[in-house]
Each structure stands twice: as structure tokens, then as C-alpha cells.
Design a protein around this motif. Structure first.
Motif, mmCIF file in Angstrom:
data_model
loop_
_atom_site.group_PDB
_atom_site.id
_atom_site.type_symbol
_atom_site.label_atom_id
_atom_site.label_comp_id
_atom_site.label_asym_id
_atom_site.label_seq_id
_atom_site.Cartn_x
_atom_site.Cartn_y
_atom_site.Cartn_z
ATOM 1 N N LYS A 87 52.331 -19.585 48.210
ATOM 2 C CA LYS A 87 53.097 -20.686 48.396
ATOM 3 C C LYS A 87 54.072 -20.694 49.458
ATOM 4 C CE LYS A 87 55.077 -22.009 44.402
ATOM 5 N NZ LYS A 87 56.004 -21.772 43.215
ATOM 6 N N VAL A 141 55.404 -26.866 43.689
ATOM 7 C CA VAL A 141 56.409 -26.302 44.768
ATOM 8 C C VAL A 141 57.636 -27.038 44.291
ATOM 9 C CG1 VAL A 141 56.963 -26.328 47.216
ATOM 10 C CG2 VAL A 141 54.709 -25.695 46.602
ATOM 11 N N ASP A 198 62.040 -23.555 46.307
ATOM 12 C CA ASP A 198 61.168 -22.757 47.087
ATOM 13 C C ASP A 198 61.418 -22.992 48.452
ATOM 14 O OD1 ASP A 198 60.072 -21.503 44.712
ATOM 15 O OD2 ASP A 198 58.586 -23.345 44.481
#
Length: 764
Positions: free
Chosen positions: A675, A738, A742
Motif C-alpha cells: 500500500k 486506502v 495512510d
């Protein structure tokens, strides 16, 4: 080893190391010295009047740059064309980037204007506003009694009533839906085959009576589109000098699953090196190693646009058929020399270490090039400081704009023409007589040939058909033959007898054109005659790709004949990439069955036709995700919007990637993987080779740099998080969400970073 030998070798090693470090230090010092010198030399970018701006240009010996129009006669021109009276129609995009935030970009202040040289001295002295109150207009095309105008997202046809707008007809309400100013359809090139083609688009248009037709075609280019004397199309994207087609544009483009059909979207000139006359630090990624050289000059294209194949006769003969490409970021125009080998077109830059035209004026922004009716090479110059759209504007470039006060003014614009030194060609107008139009079909200037063909068709001069047929038989004048063929087609007067005569006796290039024209006249009464001829033509390897491309037209009226001919061509040409691409185009909705047939005939796994069919079947997975994508659009509207305006312009609407631009997003290891790495790419960009699906993508196969959007004022962290969540859920992707937190975490970890990441950095 003795002590003496050891000391001797050690001394040599230390000396070599010191020498190497010294050389490296000298190189770094030279780079810094050169950069500082160039910074000092070009510390300011003053606004110059048009005549002074010409004085800052260097160009080929024996030529001259002449001013055609300047502000206030014209402002921020981005596209231009000529009418039968020799007048220039210009698109003015005055609303482009009023400041680095794009404030007021949606203000309706764009215009379509008509410029006229009434005293015939080569300088425009009359300005007529045909249409105003437009938001970021981008293209126009003259046809019949009106003009096509592209104003995102619509495409309109507007009748011309004495140079005033009349009835408006909506041609396409989705012409430029999605994307942004740099990545929306444009061009509206009225090509030799009587269809209107576009850059950054896979659609073509045609007016038939009171109806507008819209069809699928090959996806082409980014900004600007042109054609050569054979009616083949050329275009580019921002980092590619020149791309183009080997075949007539109407062939193929009908299988929605087929990507990158061989013979279309080819790298015509693979050399992307540029040679600016001045330092060009004001490019979006000028801080990135390799973007600028030691003297701060742009190394490779970053804003290629507005290509033109010069088809005039005014410039020296050595320029005929050359491709000219504008590079506004580097304030120059590139010249390329093209050559044919069979149907393959290749090109090289005309010069090394110099350009056809370059300027030391940073505000010189050539964006559109045209061959004029007078044979001159015309240049549309936006003449402004900011060239990069806000979506991709980096903090580095914002600072460059601030340092040299490049935001204002916004009311400038110039049009120039290049002519032999000392010459002053007068405007060229058409006498609207049949005899004159017929004569112009054989003119040495391709722009005049095109206009004559268009006027004959627009005026429905069907009485000229006999004369056109006589011209069609004139083997001594091949360009006349081409225009006669397509003029007959445009008048709906082309017959199977005309086509058969060419197929039996015409030269190979004309036979190829006749194959491209044949689908427009095929019917149930002439199909048998055509099939017999096609069977013979298929034996010629030069003509075989075009024969394979017309198989859908054969199938429409005689499926058994199409099947027989397809089988014959599979067995004769399965290893041929161009014929294979045409056969795949013909296999829409039956790719799996054809693959099974090919394997049964020849199980070779490396067979070109087999590999192309397998690639298309893999693309079919994207089509099966329509319901899923619709649900994502509703659940993540902002993510879908950003994808549609930013990402799909390079990665494709179905995430399958676009040749010469960007790799796939669907099933990408980067999209579905770590990610933080994915967030880093979207925020800061990615440079250099990248491996996706086990395949290494690198320039020039794709654009070597993906810009980040982290510095854009358009998108919040929540917006970007929704985009990434959308991408990690789209098509066959299956990865977790997400969040804005983040995004913020990655920003914090990379505080102060401007340069894009490399794949190697993110893999660690």
C-alpha cells in the motif's frame, strides 16, 4: 607478493582512486558551473513584441519567419485551419491556466475567430469573432456550410450564416468526456478518406446528408494529428517525437478487445532527443536527473504536439514530405525526414545538435503547425509562460514560474509562417468552378488538393463524376488518382467497376487505397465479383493486410466466402504480424473459436496469430467487469472521477494500458501490492523501467515518467485515498482500502521530496 610489489600496487590504487574522485568532482563542478551560468544568462523571461520575438529565433538557412498575426488580432491560439477564401479560422483557448492553481479556468472566454488578409500583404488585418463564450475550446473543422467545434465535453456542428453562427447540432455529447485539458480529444482532421479523425481518441465522424455518423477506430495520439499524401495519419504523445499508421485509417479499429494492432500507432521516429537553444529549467520535472543536461537544456521531448507533414511546394523540395513537430516546453520545432519501404514508414531527425527552428524566448510556445494554401509552414504560438496543466503541476515548476514571472500576461498570441527568404506569397482563394476544382485536385500543394476534394463533396458536384473517372485512369499522375478515387467515394459515385479496374491494372499503392474504399460500396449485387478479385489480391503479401481488414465487409454479405478467404489467409500469413492483426480485427466476438481453429491447424505456441488472439482474450476479462465498475463508480464517486480525468488518459479506460504511454493497472503488482509503495507512486510519481505482470516496461515502449499528483491543489488526501481504493478494487484487482491517514503517513515519511521514485527504491 613482496612488500615492494604490495606498496607499489597500493600506491597505484590510491592514485587511481584520487584521480577518479578528482575527475568526478571536476564533472560535478562543471555541471554546477554550467548550470549556474545558464541560470544567470536566462534569469528573466521578458515579454517581447512579435518582431522582437522573431529576432530570438534561429532557423534553417535560406528561410525566413514572417509574422502573420499577433495580439490583439489573435490571443492564445491552439489550433487553426484555412477556408476556401484563404482565411484562417483559429481556436483561442484564452482560459488555459490563468495562474498556477488554474483559477477561473472554467470561465467562458474562449473563441473561434476568422482572420483575414484583406490587402494581400501576408499579414492578417481583419478579425471576426465567429463564436465566443466557450470554455476551453480545443479544435475545429470546416465542412459544408458550417464548422465542427469541440468544447468539452461536447462536439457541435454550427452552421455559418455570413460568418455568424446559425443552427447548432449536437454531434456527440461525450466527445471529450473525462480527462483534462492535456488529455482530451482534439484534432478534427478531415482526412483523405472523407472521415474526420481525432487525437487522444478512438472515434471518427462523418456527415452524410443531415446525419452524423460516429464509428470506432484505432486510438491515436495526444495533441494534434496530420496526414501524408497517401492519407496515412501521424500523431504523437507528449514524450514521443512521431507516431503513425502504415495503412489507411479506416482499416480496422472495430474489435474493441484488440489493443496495439500492428501497423497502427507505430513509432515512426523513435529518436526523441531535443536540442533547445536556451536553458529550459521550466519543465515539470526539471529537477529529475536526465531531464535536463548540464546546461539545463531539455534532453528529450516532454510536450510534443501539433505535428504536420509538410505537403507544400513553396519551401525547397528537400522539405516535401518531412514531418515537423512542435515542442513548446523547449521553445522549438523539430524536423524529421520520413521514408517508405513497402508500406512501412520510418523516419530520422533531420539534424543532430540543432533544430529546424529554436528560440531563446521562453514564452515562445508553438502548439500547432499547418501547411498553408500558399505553401508556407504556419506556426500557432500561444505565447505565454505557463504551459503545464494544474493537474500535474509540481512545486518545482511552480517555483520556476514564480522566479521568472511567467504567469502573466494572458492576452498574447502569435501566428507565424516560414517561407523562402525574401518571398511574400499572397493568400490563395478558390474559384468555385468545377474546372478550377478539378485542376486543384492535381495541385502540388496537398492542402489545396484536400480543399478541392472537400469542396467538390460539400457542394455535391456529382456532375463531375465522369471527369473524376478520367482522372482515376491517369497513371502518370498518382496523386490525382488518389484524390479522384476518394472524391468519387465522398460523392457516393464510386462503383464496383471503378474499383475492379484499379484492382486489375492499378499500381500497388492505388490498389491498397481501393481496398480501403471498397467497403463503402459493397452490396449484395456486387459481392461475388469482389470476392473473386479479393481472392487473387490476397496472394500479394503487400496487399494481404488490407484484404484481411475488409473481411468484415465480405462477411456482411457472404459469410461462407469470408470464412474461406479467412482460412486461406490464416494458412498463408499466420506468422505475419500485420495480417495477423487484421485477422484478429475480423474475429470480434469469436476470438476463442478462431484460436481453437488455429491451434488445431498448427499447435506452434510462438505463432504470431496465436499470440495476438491470446492477448485479445485476456483483454476480454475487462469487459466482464462492467457491473462491478458501475458499483464502484457509485460507491467511490470522487475516486472514479479522478481516475477518469487523470489516470485513464494514459492507462486506458479499462486499465489495460496504452502503448507508448503507460503499463496496465488491471492485475498490476503495484496496484495490488504494498500500500505504501502504491501511495508513493501516486503522490510523487515513478520514473524509469517498471515490471508489471512479469513484463519489464521502459521508454520508449511507454512514457519513461509518470507524474505524481501529490502537489496538485485539486485533490485532498481523502480524494486521493478514494482514488487508490477505487483502483485497488477495479477490474480484477482485489486489495484492501486506502485511507486519508495512510496518505498522510506517506507524506510525512517523505516530507520535502519532489523527485519521483524508482521501482528499485520502492522494492526495498
Amino acid at each position: 607478493m613482496t612488500r615492494i610489489h604490495y606498496l607499489f600496487i597500493t600506491t597505484l590504487s590510491l592514485a587511481f582512486l584520487a584521480c577518479n574522485q578528482g575527475h568526478q568532482q571536476q564533472t560535478e563542478n562543471k555541471h554546477e558551473k554550467d548550470s549556474l551560468a545558464m541560470r544567470e544568462k536566462f534569469a528573466a523571461s521578458p515579454v517581447l513584441d512579435a518582431k522582437a520575438a522573431i529576432g530570438q529565433m534561429q532557423f534553417d538557412k535560406g528561410l525566413e519567419v514572417q509574422l502573420v498575426a499577433a495580439e490583439p488580432m489573435v490571443v492564445a491560439p491552439v489550433s487553426m485551419t484555412f477556408d476556401e477564401r484563404g482565411r484562417m479560422w483559429v481556436v483561442e483557448m484564452t482560459g488555459f491556466m490563468p495562474d498556477t492553481a488554474g483559477t477561473g479556468e472554467d470561465k467562458p472566454d474562449g473563441k473561434i475567430v476568422i482572420l483575414e488578409d484583406t490587402n494581400r500583404d501576408g499579414v492578417m488585418d481583419k478579425r471576426t469573432v465567429f463564436l465566443d463564450s466557450l470554455i476551453l475550446p480545443r479544435a475545429l473543422c470546416l465542412i459544408e456550410n458550417g464548422v465542427l467545434v469541440a468544447t468539452p465535453p461536447q462536439l457541435w456542428f454550427i452552421e455559418n450564416n455570413g460568418d455568424k453562427p446559425g443552427k447548432k447540432t449536437l454531434v456527440d455529447d461525450q466527445y471529450a468526456a473525462g480527462g483534462n485539458v492535456e488529455h482530451q480529444p482534439n484534432g478534427l482532421l478531415r482526412a483523405m478518406d472523407n472521415w474526420i479523425y481525432n487525437a487522444k481518441s478512438d472515434r471518427r465522424y462523418r456527415k452524410v446528408g443531415d446525419k452524423w455518423l460516429k464509428e470506432s477506430t484505432h486510438f491515436r495520439g495526444q495533441w494534434g494529428i496530420t496526414q501524408d499524401d497517401q492519407g496515412r495519419l501521424y500523431y504523437n504523445n507528449n514524450s514521443e517525437n512521431l507516431l503513425g499508421d502504415y495503412f489507411s485509417p479506416g482499416l480496422g479499429g472495430t474489435n474493441p478487445l484488440q489493443q496495439n494492432a500492428a501497423g497502427f500507432d507505430q513509432k515512426i521516429v523513435p529518436d526523441n532527443r531535443t536540442y533547445p537553444l536556451r536553458a529550459t529549467p521550466g519543465v515539470n520535472r526539471g529537477y529529475q536527473k536526465g531531464t535536463l543536461d548540464d546546461s539545463l537544456r531539455l534532453v528529450n521531448f516532454t510536450a510534443a504536439c501539433g505535428p504536420v507533414i509538410y505537403r507544400g511546394q513553396l519551401l525547397p523540395a528537400t522539405y516535401a514530405g518531412n514531418a515537423f513537430v512542435a515542442e513548446p516546453s523547449a521553445n522549438l520545432i523539430k524536423r524529421n525526414i520520413l521514408s517508405d519501404s513497402s508500406y512501412v514508414v520510418k523516419g530520422v531527425q533531420a539534424y543532430q545538435q540543432k533544430e529546424f527552428l529554436a528560440s531563446t524566448d521562453e514564452r515562445f510556445r508553438p502548439v500547432d503547425l499547418r501547411t498553408g494554401p500558399d505553401g508556407a509552414l504556419y506556426i500557432a504560438d500561444m505565447y505565454r509562460g505557463i504551459l503545464q496543466h494544474k493537474t500535474y503541476l509540481t512545486e518545482y515548476l511552480k517555483n520556476e514560474i514564480k522566479m521568472r514571472n511567467l504567469t502573466l500576461p494572458l492576452n498574447c498570441g502569435r501566428i507565424y509562417r516560414i517561407v523562402p527568404a525574401g518571398s511574400h506569397p499572397a493568400p490563395v482563394a478558390f474559384e468555385p468552378t468545377a474546372a478550377n476544382l478539378l485542376a486543384k485536385l492535381g495541385d502540388a500543394n496537398g492542402t489545396l488538393r484536400d480543399k478541392a476534394q472537400q469542396l467538390i463533396i460539400d457542394q455535391h458536384l456529382t456532375t463531375m463524376a465522369p471527369d473524376l473517372r478520367s482522372m482515376l485512369k491517369d497513371a502518370a499522375a498518382p496523386l490525382k488518382q488518389l484524390h479522384a478515387l476518394w472524391t468519387l467515394e465522398g460523392l457516393h459515385q464510386l462503383t464496383i467497376e471503378d474499383i475492379n479496374s484499379i484492382w486489375q491494372q492499378g499500381p500497388p499503392a492505388l490498389k491498397m487505397q481501393a481496398l480501403a474504399a471498397w467497403p463503402s460500396i459493397v452490396n449484395s449485387s456486387n459481392i461475388k465479383t469482389a470476392v473473386a478479385a479479393l481472392d487473387t489480391l490476397a496472394d500479394n503479401p503487400y496487399l494481404a493486410p488490407a484484404v484481411a481488414y475488409v473481411l468484415p465487409a465480405v462477411s456482411k454479405f457472404d459469410k461462407s466466402a469470408a470464412t474461406r478467404l479467412e482460412d486461406k489467409m490464416i494458412k498463408a500469413y499466420a506468422p505475419n504480424r500485420y495480417v495477423a492483426a487484421a485477422l484478429v480485427n475480423n474475429a470480434a466476438k469469436r476470438e476463442a473459436a478462431l484460436l481453437k481453429q488455429v491451434i488445431a491447424w498448427n499447435p506452434d505456441t510462438t505463432l504470431v496469430l496465436r499470440r495476438q488472439l491470446e492477448a485479445v482474450l485476456k483483454n476480454a476479462d475487462n469487459q466482464a467487469n462492467a457491473q462491478k465498475m458501475e458499483a464502484l463508480r457509485k460507491a467511490l464517486p470522487q475516486g472514479y472521477k479522478i481516475f477518469n480525468t487523470v489516470c485513464q488518459t494514459c492507462h486506458g479506460k479499462r486499465g489495460e494500458g496504452i502503448a507508448s504511454m503507460a503499463p496496465p493497472l488491471n492485475e498490476s503488482n503495484w496496484v495490488n501490492g504494498n500500500k505504501k509503495a502504491f501511495i508513493s507512486i501516486v503522490l510523487y510519481g515513478l520514473t524509469g523501467p517498471v515490471e508489471v505482470h512479469g513484463k519489464m516496461y521502459k521508454a520508449p515502449e511507454i512514457n519513461g515518467d509518470m507524474p505524481g499528483i501529490g502537489a496538485s491543489d485539486e485533490f485532498s488526501d481523502a480524494d486521493i485515498a478514494q482514488l487508490l481504493t477505487f483502483l485497488r478494487s477495479a477490474w480484477n484487482n482485489k486489495a484492501d482500502k486506502v485511507s486519508a491517514a495512510d496518505i498522510q503517513q506517506v507524506r510525512k515519511a517523505n516530507n520535502g521530496r519532489q523527485k519521483p521514485f524508482t521501482a528499485g527504491e520502492l522494492a526495498n
